[in-house]
Scaffold this motif. Structure first.
Motif: not given
Length: 243
Positions: A1-16
Motif C-alpha cells: 500500500m501507499t501511505n499518503i496520510y503521513d504527508n504533512d500537507r495532506f493530513f492537515e487537509k484531511y483533519q478538516q
C-alpha cells in the motif's frame, strides 16, 4: 500500500473533513453501515484501516472484549490513541495486505474505506480467511466500482459549471487509478463489482448484505450532498466465513 496520510500537507487537509472532526456522525454511510454490524458483546474485533479508530471504539463501547486497529499511517494512529481510553483496544501500525494474526483469532473483521488502496483484494481476503473464525463476519466498505472506474472521480460540467453527469469509463479494466483527493494525487485501485463478490464466494464466504448506501435525509441539505443521489459513491459488503 501507499501511505499518503503521513504527508504533512495532506493530513492537515484531511483533519478538516467532516468525518475527521465529527467521527461517525460526519460519515454519510454510517447510518447504513451501523445497521449491518453484529452484536459485539464478548467479541474479538479487527479494524483494518482503522484511521482515527472510530469503529474500533464503537466496537469496544458495545461490548467487544478485544479490539485491534491496524493502519499504515503513524499520524492516523497517533490521533486514534489520543482519542482512546478503553483498555481493550490495541493499535498496530502495518500494511493491511501483509499484517498477520493467529489462526481463528477474530469474530468480526471491519474495514472502512481502506481496501480500495490495496493492490490485491484477493490477497487481503486470503489473509482475513486465516484469522477470521468460522462463522465470523467480514464487513467492509469501499468506493463503489462505478465511482472508481473512470479514475478522476469528478463530475462532468457544462459551460455554466452545472453538473451534467458522472462519467463511467474503462469499467472492466481493473487496476490503479490516480485521483485528486484534497488537492493531492492519490493512488487507488479499481476493481469491478464481480471481482469483489466473486472473490468472496470463491473463498467460501456467504454473502449476507450487498448495499449501496445513500446519503441520509438528515444530510441532504449539506452542500453537494443531494447530488450524491445521482451516483453510487460507496459499496458495503457483509459476508460470513463458512471455512
Amino acid at each position: 500500500m501507499t501511505n499518503i496520510y503521513d504527508n504533512d500537507r495532506f493530513f492537515e487537509k484531511y483533519q478538516q473533513m467532516a468525518r475527521s472532526q465529527q467521527g461517525l456522525a460526519g460519515a454519510d454511510e454510517w447510518p447504513t453501515l451501523e445497521k449491518l454490524l453484529p452484536d459485539f458483546n464478548g467479541q474479538s474485533v479487527l479494524d483494518l484501516g482503522c484511521g482515527y479508530g472510530w469503529h474500533a471504539r464503537y466496537a469496544a463501547k458495545h461490548g467487544a472484549n478485544m479490539v485491534v486497529g491496524v493502519d499504515l499511517s503513524a499520524k492516523m494512529l497517533a490521533v486514534a490513541r489520543s482519542k482512546t481510553q478503553s483498555s481493550v483496544i490495541d493499535y498496530v501500525q502495518g500494511d493491511l495486505a501483509e499484517v498477520t494474526f493467529p489462526v481463528n483469532q477474530f469474530d468480526t473483521v471491519i474495514s472502512s474505506l481502506a481496501l480500495h488502496y490495496v493492490p490485491s483484494f484477493s490477497q487481503v481476503v486470503d489473509q482475513i480467511k486465516t484469522y477470521l473464525k468460522p462463522q465470523g463476519r467480514l464487513i467492509f466498505s469501499v468506493e463503489h466500482p462505478v465511482f472508481t472506474a473512470q479514475g478522476s472521480e469528478e463530475w462532468d460540467y457544462d459551460e455554466q459549471h452545472h453538473i451534467k453527469s458522472f462519467p463511467v469509463d474503462h469499467y472492466f479494466y481493473e487496476g490503479p487509478r490516480v485521483t485528486d483527493f484534497l488537492a493531492t494525487p492519490v493512488k487507488k485501485y479499481h476493481r469491478t463489482l464481480t471481482t469483489y463478490l466473486e472473490t468472496l464466494l470463491a473463498r467460501n464466504f456467504r454473502l449476507e448484505h450487498v448495499v449501496e448506501p445513500m446519503p441520509p435525509k438528515s444530510m441532504l441539505d449539506l452542500p453537494g450532498m443531494a447530488d450524491e443521489m445521482r451516483r453510487p459513491m460507496m459499496l458495503i459488503v457483509c459476508a460470513t466465513n463458512q471455512k
